[in-house]
Design an enzyme around this catalytic site. Structure first.
Site: not given
Ligand code: FRU
Length: 469
Positions: A159-160, A100-101, A38, A41
């Site tokens: 996050r992100d 994560y992102s 899968l 982002d």
């Molecule tokens: C967005 C998200 C981000 C996170 C990532 C995890 O689609 O939920 O906020 O960092 O995907 O895969």
């Protein structure tokens, strides 16, 4: 898992799964998809040392969300991409539920990734660390560990990080949920990427004039375009309205003026970035031609994803085509990068009554079209576009419910560009004034057919495949 265990499991997944994924008639020929497993982002989009680098959220071990890694890609032209394997895998305690992102920067010649180490204690409780990793000589990434813990007053949903250089220092926008459940975007600054100080709350639910606006604003990105600051973000928790916020989660932009001292963005209304069914978590970068480029995920978490037929072939999801952003008449425009013209085969030009137009191969194709009167374009048996005086309606067969569903853009369509790639549709209306993107699953070799009483004039190109082995 240790790094060695990751490598073993990844090799197994790839050796066992690549042929199966490639055998899927819905597999894109020129969009980015994960080799197996899968993808979600896009991450770390940057032009570094002259080459475009792009990373993505990747679970190579299953068609499900889970402990995410970063997959990585490189391209010289934004069209032909090469997979470079794993950049980050969650091997450390501070990222044990996923890398994560995040984003990438060029720190004096060092390609540096800033990402979120996600840690879940149980179903309810979690924490997050913003972490660094630096590319070393042989393309491997050395993790430098966390540089930012949870800010005071926020839940574990932080996050992100998107980082950029401005006026002699580093800046970061970060998605954060306040303890009272409101989605916010925080602004930070740093002299060295290691020490971060919060400047303020840039924007969010309950900030400025926006009112209640969701419980989380994922994947923020802030940049200057046409003399103003544009914030892209993905608010979750907006109630659907008659013709707005139709998807489970939203993705949109706000524009305004940033006060770099208080960190506050004085912005106008929220606009959806794409009016189709699937578009989420986009990321931008500035390239050496001064272009603001954007790539998004043609997907949406927690919705129809698990029913995607591609799961039977061991892969799921794809990214959008790379797009160039521009600012015109108070509005954000998106267009496919001109480099994509390299994929075009021989052009077919046609003009006349829509019902008399030839049927066309609709697997991988591009159409540029002018329309007058009502025209319908059938994309296999799985999607239909209707153009008329009201604007444009995109209908598609929902692969989970088996029902038809629709999205609309209202206005006068003066021209339309349509990009198709096996199981994706990207529509660019009026030179990029609006876009509509969607996945659809028409089976092998879908045809484009025409209907309606109107007239059309089009250029059609079959598109090639773009993968570099
Ligand atoms: C967005 C998200 C981000 C996170 C990532 C995890 O689609 O939920 O906020 O960092 O995907 O895969």
């Amino acid at each position: 898992m240790t790094e060695q265990q990751w490598l073993n499991r990844l090799s197994e997944a790839l050796l066992g799964g690549l042929n199966r994924a490639e055998g899927d008639p819905h597999r894109p020929g020129w969009h980015i998809a994960a080799p197996v497993g899968l993808l979600n982002d896009p991450n770390g989009f940057i032009q570094f040392d002259g080459r475009y680098r792009l990373f993505y959220q990747w679970n190579p071990l299953a068609c499900a969300h889970g402990a995410k890694t970063w997959g990585q890609l490189v391209s010289d032209d934004l069209v032909h991409w090469q997979h470079l394997g794993l950049a980050l895998a969650p091997t450390e305690d501070y990222e044990r539920n996923g890398c994560y992102s995040g984003s990438a920067v060029d720190n004096n010649g060092e390609l540096t990734l800033i990402y979120t180490g996600n840690v879940k204690y149980d179903r309810e409780r979690r924490t997050a660390f913003q972490c660094l990793a630096v590319e070393r000589e042989f393309g491997e990434f050395e993790k430098l560990g966390p540089v930012l813990d949870l800010p005071e007053g926020y839940s574990g949903h932080v996050r992100d990080p998107k980082v950029w250089w401005h006026d002699g220092r580093w800046w970061m926008v970060l998605a954060a949920q306040s303890e009272d459940g409101q989605g916010k975007v925080l602004l930070y600054r740093s002299p060295d990427l290691h020490h971060w100080q919060q400047t303020g709350v840039l924007a969010g639910s309950g900030e400025g004039n926006i009112g209640e606006f969701g419980y989380m604003w994922e994947c923020p990105d802030l940049f200057e375009l046409g003399g103003r600051q544009v914030l892209i973000c993905c608010p979750q928790g907006l109630p659907a309205e008659a013709e707005r916020y139709q998807n489970l989660y939203q993705c949109g932009w706000l524009a305004g003026e940033l006060d770099w001292h208080s960190g506050r963005l004085a912005h106008g209304d929220f606009h959806e970035l794409d009016l189709g069914f699937e578009f989420y978590a986009p990321q931008t970068t500035l390239d050496d031609q001064g272009r603001r480029l954007l790539i998004g995920w043609l997907g949406l978490p927690d919705d129809n994803e698990p029913a995607q037929p591609t799961r039977d072939y061991g892969w799921m999801n794809q990214l959008s085509c790379p797009r160039v952003l521009s600012w015109r008449q108070g509005h954000l425009y998106q267009n496919p990068v001109p480099e994509l013209a390299a994929l075009r085969g021989e052009v077919l030009r046609w003009q006349g009554l829509a019902v008399q137009a030839p049927r066309l191969q609709g697997g991988r194709a591009e159409l540029e079209l002018d329309v007058s009167g009502e025209v319908r374009i059938y994309l296999g048996q799985a999607a239909v576009l209707t153009l008329n005086a009201d604007g444009l309606e995109l209908r598609r067969l929902n692969w989970r419910s088996g029902e038809w569903e629709s999205r609309r853009w209202r206005g006068q369509v003066s021209d339309l560009r349509l990009l198709l790639d096996s199981s994706s549709i990207e529509l660019f209306i009026n030179g990029g004034e609006a876009t509509m993107s969607a996945r659809y699953f028409p089976g092998a070799n879908p045809e484009i057919r025409w209907g309606g009483a109107g007239e059309i004039r089009f250029c059609y190109w079959p598109l090639g495949s773009a993968w570099v082995e």
